[in-house]
Scaffold this motif. Structure first.
Motif, PDB file in Angstrom:
ATOM      1  N   ALA A   7      43.181  41.100  46.554  1.00  0.00           N
ATOM      2  CA  ALA A   7      42.980  40.722  45.159  1.00  0.00           C
ATOM      3  C   ALA A   7      44.073  41.310  44.268  1.00  0.00           C
ATOM      4  CB  ALA A   7      41.604  41.178  44.692  1.00  0.00           C
ATOM      5  N   ARG A   8      44.456  42.517  44.506  1.00  0.00           N
ATOM      6  CA  ARG A   8      45.510  43.148  43.690  1.00  0.00           C
ATOM      7  C   ARG A   8      46.852  42.434  43.878  1.00  0.00           C
ATOM      8  NH1 ARG A   8      42.615  46.258  40.974  1.00  0.00           N
ATOM      9  NH2 ARG A   8      41.462  48.023  41.742  1.00  0.00           N
ATOM     10  N   ARG A   9      47.128  42.002  45.104  1.00  0.00           N
ATOM     11  CA  ARG A   9      48.380  41.241  45.325  1.00  0.00           C
ATOM     12  C   ARG A   9      48.339  39.907  44.592  1.00  0.00           C
ATOM     13  NH1 ARG A   9      48.002  43.597  50.481  1.00  0.00           N
ATOM     14  NH2 ARG A   9      47.089  41.752  51.419  1.00  0.00           N
ATOM     15  N   LEU A  10      47.195  39.245  44.623  1.00  0.00           N
ATOM     16  CA  LEU A  10      47.054  37.985  43.885  1.00  0.00           C
ATOM     17  C   LEU A  10      47.190  38.234  42.380  1.00  0.00           C
ATOM     18  CD1 LEU A  10      44.073  36.278  45.738  1.00  0.00           C
ATOM     19  CD2 LEU A  10      46.477  35.604  45.815  1.00  0.00           C
ATOM     20  N   GLU A  11      46.592  39.309  41.912  1.00  0.00           N
ATOM     21  CA  GLU A  11      46.651  39.634  40.486  1.00  0.00           C
ATOM     22  C   GLU A  11      48.075  39.922  40.038  1.00  0.00           C
ATOM     23  OE1 GLU A  11      44.137  42.274  37.359  1.00  0.00           O
ATOM     24  OE2 GLU A  11      44.928  43.336  39.104  1.00  0.00           O
ATOM     25  N   ALA A  12      48.857  40.510  40.917  1.00  0.00           N
ATOM     26  CA  ALA A  12      50.253  40.794  40.570  1.00  0.00           C
ATOM     27  C   ALA A  12      51.033  39.497  40.354  1.00  0.00           C
ATOM     28  CB  ALA A  12      50.907  41.636  41.664  1.00  0.00           C
ATOM     29  N   ARG A  13      50.648  38.433  41.042  1.00  0.00           N
ATOM     30  CA  ARG A  13      51.308  37.128  40.866  1.00  0.00           C
ATOM     31  C   ARG A  13      50.855  36.467  39.573  1.00  0.00           C
ATOM     32  NH1 ARG A  13      50.240  33.609  45.689  1.00  0.00           N
ATOM     33  NH2 ARG A  13      51.480  32.152  44.480  1.00  0.00           N
ATOM     34  N   HIS A  14      49.562  36.560  39.272  1.00  0.00           N
ATOM     35  CA  HIS A  14      48.994  35.954  38.070  1.00  0.00           C
ATOM     36  C   HIS A  14      47.595  36.524  37.891  1.00  0.00           C
ATOM     37  CE1 HIS A  14      47.473  33.033  35.238  1.00  0.00           C
ATOM     38  NE2 HIS A  14      48.685  32.510  35.134  1.00  0.00           N
ATOM     39  N   LEU A  52      31.421  35.057  51.081  1.00  0.00           N
ATOM     40  CA  LEU A  52      30.818  35.486  49.822  1.00  0.00           C
ATOM     41  C   LEU A  52      31.265  36.893  49.438  1.00  0.00           C
ATOM     42  CD1 LEU A  52      27.169  34.103  50.081  1.00  0.00           C
ATOM     43  CD2 LEU A  52      28.919  33.455  48.415  1.00  0.00           C
ATOM     44  N   GLY A  53      31.331  37.786  50.405  1.00  0.00           N
ATOM     45  CA  GLY A  53      31.781  39.152  50.117  1.00  0.00           C
ATOM     46  C   GLY A  53      33.196  39.193  49.580  1.00  0.00           C
ATOM     47  N   ALA A  54      34.076  38.393  50.157  1.00  0.00           N
ATOM     48  CA  ALA A  54      35.460  38.323  49.652  1.00  0.00           C
ATOM     49  C   ALA A  54      35.474  37.767  48.232  1.00  0.00           C
ATOM     50  CB  ALA A  54      36.310  37.459  50.569  1.00  0.00           C
ATOM     51  N   GLY A  55      34.711  36.717  48.008  1.00  0.00           N
ATOM     52  CA  GLY A  55      34.657  36.129  46.669  1.00  0.00           C
ATOM     53  C   GLY A  55      34.140  37.120  45.641  1.00  0.00           C
ATOM     54  N   TYR A  56      33.061  37.813  45.961  1.00  0.00           N
ATOM     55  CA  TYR A  56      32.505  38.796  45.032  1.00  0.00           C
ATOM     56  C   TYR A  56      33.499  39.927  44.791  1.00  0.00           C
ATOM     57  CZ  TYR A  56      28.028  36.443  45.845  1.00  0.00           C
ATOM     58  OH  TYR A  56      27.016  35.522  45.942  1.00  0.00           O
ATOM     59  N   GLY A  57      34.183  40.362  45.852  1.00  0.00           N
ATOM     60  CA  GLY A  57      35.194  41.416  45.691  1.00  0.00           C
ATOM     61  C   GLY A  57      36.337  40.980  44.783  1.00  0.00           C
ATOM     62  N   PHE A  58      36.787  39.744  44.935  1.00  0.00           N
ATOM     63  CA  PHE A  58      37.861  39.222  44.086  1.00  0.00           C
ATOM     64  C   PHE A  58      37.418  39.154  42.632  1.00  0.00           C
ATOM     65  CE2 PHE A  58      40.612  36.552  47.229  1.00  0.00           C
ATOM     66  CZ  PHE A  58      40.775  37.661  48.029  1.00  0.00           C
ATOM     67  N   VAL A  59      36.214  38.622  42.406  1.00  0.00           N
ATOM     68  CA  VAL A  59      35.729  38.470  41.037  1.00  0.00           C
ATOM     69  C   VAL A  59      35.506  39.842  40.385  1.00  0.00           C
ATOM     70  CG1 VAL A  59      33.783  37.625  39.656  1.00  0.00           C
ATOM     71  CG2 VAL A  59      34.801  36.175  41.404  1.00  0.00           C
ATOM     72  N   LEU A  60      34.976  40.790  41.134  1.00  0.00           N
ATOM     73  CA  LEU A  60      34.790  42.136  40.602  1.00  0.00           C
ATOM     74  C   LEU A  60      36.141  42.761  40.257  1.00  0.00           C
ATOM     75  CD1 LEU A  60      32.991  44.543  39.899  1.00  0.00           C
ATOM     76  CD2 LEU A  60      33.166  45.260  42.285  1.00  0.00           C
ATOM     77  N   THR A  61      37.112  42.616  41.129  1.00  0.00           N
ATOM     78  CA  THR A  61      38.447  43.160  40.862  1.00  0.00           C
ATOM     79  C   THR A  61      39.041  42.527  39.609  1.00  0.00           C
ATOM     80  OG1 THR A  61      38.815  43.600  43.201  1.00  0.00           O
ATOM     81  CG2 THR A  61      40.769  43.451  41.809  1.00  0.00           C
ATOM     82  N   TYR A  62      38.893  41.202  39.475  1.00  0.00           N
ATOM     83  CA  TYR A  62      39.400  40.537  38.276  1.00  0.00           C
ATOM     84  C   TYR A  62      38.691  41.063  37.030  1.00  0.00           C
ATOM     85  CZ  TYR A  62      40.237  37.284  34.578  1.00  0.00           C
ATOM     86  OH  TYR A  62      40.571  36.759  33.364  1.00  0.00           O
TER      87      TYR A  62
END
Length: 151
Positions: A7-14, A52-62
């Protein structure tokens, strides 16, 4: 927690890319959960749980990153507490689904939740294209990538 480095790598892109990826994973995970229930295939539980766990982790990180971006100086702790309180309200969804399953088939309820997640994904995707953002001192930042994690 395993989703957070990705998630942090994705966030660094946008900044909103991680939100879109999370909502996409949640949508797919809820559809997988509906399929698991409808088809009676508990073997799909493991795959569904990971998605679902990955999705929840991404949304929480965002969400926590967004809190960090908008918090006023000295207000991060309080705003983070509010964000976590709202996240924990979502922990009642299994209870809501259990109660709802008495009136509506569980696979239909999960499909409806997937539709809601997809609608949120559509909204976030439109906002990503349409909006810039501002930094705490009020300056507009035309390139949304510059708003990621306080950058």
């Amino acid at each position: 927690m395993a989703a957070q480095p990705v998630a942090r790598r994705l966030e660094a892109r946008h900044p909103r890319l991680v939100a879109r990826a999370g909502l996409g994973a949640i949508t797919c995970g809820l559809l997988l959960a509906a399929l698991t229930v409808a088809a009676g295939l508990p073997v799909l539980n493991a795959v569904t749980t990971v998605v679902l766990g990955a999705g929840y982790g991404f949304v929480l990180t965002y969400g926590l990153g967004a809190v960090a971006r908008i918090a006023a100086p000295g207000g991060l702790a309080g705003l983070t507490a509010v964000a976590y309180a709202l996240v924990y309200v979502g922990m009642f969804s299994p209870l809501l689904l259990t109660v709802l399953a008495k009136a509506v088939p569980l696979d239909a309820a999960l499909t409806a939740m997937a539709v809601l997640a997809a609608a949120c994904l559509g909204y976030v995707s439109r906002q990503t294209r349409a909006a810039g953002c501002t930094v705490p001192d009020g300056r507009a930042v035309p390139d949304v990538r510059e708003c990621s994690a306080g950058r």
